[in-house]
Write an enzyme that holds these catalytic residues in place. Sequence first.
Site, PDB file in Angstrom:
ATOM      1  N   HIS A  82      -0.044   0.745  -0.430  1.00  0.00           N
ATOM      2  CA  HIS A  82      -1.293   1.056  -1.126  1.00  0.00           C
ATOM      3  C   HIS A  82      -2.166  -0.178  -1.310  1.00  0.00           C
ATOM      4  CE1 HIS A  82       1.104   0.160  -4.892  1.00  0.00           C
ATOM      5  NE2 HIS A  82      -0.057  -0.316  -5.283  1.00  0.00           N
ATOM      6  N   ASP A 218       6.677   2.323   0.244  1.00  0.00           N
ATOM      7  CA  ASP A 218       5.390   1.718  -0.091  1.00  0.00           C
ATOM      8  C   ASP A 218       5.313   0.257   0.351  1.00  0.00           C
ATOM      9  OD1 ASP A 218       2.915   1.200  -1.126  1.00  0.00           O
ATOM     10  OD2 ASP A 218       3.338   1.985  -3.122  1.00  0.00           O
ATOM     11  N   SER A 640       1.524  -4.886  -7.929  1.00  0.00           N
ATOM     12  CA  SER A 640       1.826  -4.129  -6.723  1.00  0.00           C
ATOM     13  C   SER A 640       1.997  -5.078  -5.541  1.00  0.00           C
ATOM     14  CB  SER A 640       0.703  -3.145  -6.417  1.00  0.00           C
ATOM     15  OG  SER A 640       0.655  -2.124  -7.380  1.00  0.00           O
TER      16      SER A 640
END
Length: 704
Positions: A82, A218, A640
């Site tokens: 992402h 991810d 992240s």
Amino acid sequence: MRKLFLSLLSLCALGAHADEGMWTLYNLPTAVYDQMKQYGFQLPMEQLYKSDNAVKNAVVNFGGFCSGVVVSPDGLVFTNHHCGFDAIRQHSTVEHDYLLNGFYAKSYEEELPNKDLFVSFMIEQKDVTDEITAALKGVKRSRQGHVVDSIENAWQKTIRQQDSTLRVEVKPFYEGNKYYCTTYRDFNDVRLVFTVPKSMGKFGGETDNWMWPRQTCDYSVFRIYANPKTNGPAEYSKDNVPYHPKSWAPVSMQGYKPGDFCMIMGYPGSTSRYLSSYGIQERRDALNAPRAQVRGVKQKVMLRHMRADEAVRIKYDSKYASSSNYWKNSIGMNKCIDSIGLIQQKRQYEEKISQWLSTHEAPEAAGLDFSKMADLYQKRMAVSKARTLFIESFFMQDQLTYRAMRIQWNMRVEGPKDKPKKQYHLFKDNSDEWDFDTDREILVALMKNYREQITDDTYLPDFYQTIDKKFKGDYEAYVNALYNKSILMKSDKPIYFNKKSYKKDLGVQYGLSISETLEKINDARQKLNSEIAEQEKLLCAAVLRMEQDMPNYSDANFTLRMTYGQIGEYTLGGRPSGYYTTARSLWEKMQKADQNFEYFAEPVMHELMAQKDFGRYADALTGTMQLCFLSNTDITGGNSGSPIFNNKGELLGLAFDGNWDSLSSDIFFDRQLARTINVDVRYMLYMMDKWGHADRLLKEIDAK
């Protein structure tokens, strides 16, 4: 800061927990390092920050919004899928949809450059509080930011004279009670190397976002390129070569078990652990609630158009993901705030601070007044909610409004400097980034919704009068006129802003109306902002003095931080969560794709997850391939893509999410429930191997 209010029952025992916190590395408290060693950390303290092969040297700020880690001698970078989402989207077309189908560059020549994407390495950090405080003496708070910027610019000029590849940032810490200066080296040539298909990189979509258990793969892979002569930063050139770092993160295939030490380094964006109870209430009612409401309206329109047209999906996938992430976060945070009675807990803690101040000296907190703070926040509440509604409705949400506001804010002037009537603005054709029908419908929906939600007509832009009078209340007709007739929507054509017809243009009038309303809202808040910020600063100073014998960390501000803890599950409602997920659990979810499109995966993914033997990618303890796992580390947005390391500084995977049950962690870290969700590096490598057949990358990474 550490959680100051664990529960009503433990209120009198509030204080630091050494395994909670987002710690700066250059001044890491000895007590924190000692606790890390008790948990099993094996590296000497200098190998965290100071030595040539320090762990921090492999960690990067990815793009100014995420984190990442260098994993090879040729500058290969792991980050989340992402985080690389928009870069992947920009390379995607209906014919070559890398977002949907994945991508693997089989050679350096096939690796894809990305406009405006960079990574930054932190070189050093130091305390400059004395210098900044001296310069700010007697300066109004509203002007202090300008003074700090001027100092930063002067230091930037000095360091550039010594090394042109470096830059500095000066940021406030501890609510402005301290200032640190951080030196970075930026690399601007970063290329896409590998990504799994969206079905895996975003598996579960919004259904599983912030939830556990998770099976999302991810991650994406990029490479840093450098000047071939200096091995240093360089703007993109076909002649650049892969960057060769002095050290990189070794990748471990050894896995983990419950209780194992783990450590995350990255760039957490923003937390508010010192925030007052009144600030928490404002965040709940004036920020989170209206943000969730408006985004829900917008996302409904976007999703319908995205599902109907593949070309639209490519254009809006990244926008939708960005919007929905904090739509759900806002909902979850408010749920947690209410479920644990956080505001009341914080009020009781503030009473404890008041009692302590009444019997102790704390000159740095002189002037702290909770009654005054309550009054200031009460006055700001309504305008803060109006600002959230306004920003979420009109600030860069659609192409027309984007252009209408850009043209009001010192947009670049083209044409001869000595002939004003021939000067113009120019919007380049960017039709590959947005869809005409989708954008129009979004703006119609948001216009209607803003008027329904706003409670003070003072903050209602006067273009609503135009809708009522000239368009008889027809929002769609008004928006159609904007898109079809305004000169703002004429791409690659001069917009002569000194002609009489310019100010009569409907889009220009709309932009002026928007700008005037935003200025009105900001002016109303500005009168209160400085006083509130000063009270929050004094509150933080009081806490630091009251707890001066305990290690304290500053709120996150997108500077490099370290958090540590242990691998393990949590228990909620008497049910243990489990600490990892398996390939089988992913396969089972894939079978539900007919009930939920976000569980769709290609047939090859079904085959890969249905394997009986995962070879070297299987965990030695459980005998299966583990996909995602939990740690009790302390993270937030910006983390992240952060690497999670074992006790030897070896890479176990990447952090990519928090859990739904502790979404108030930005303001309150619940030690019992807060968990980081990480993707297992063995899962990542398995996909590179069995799906991507990326042998050259696996050899380069050389996982042990």
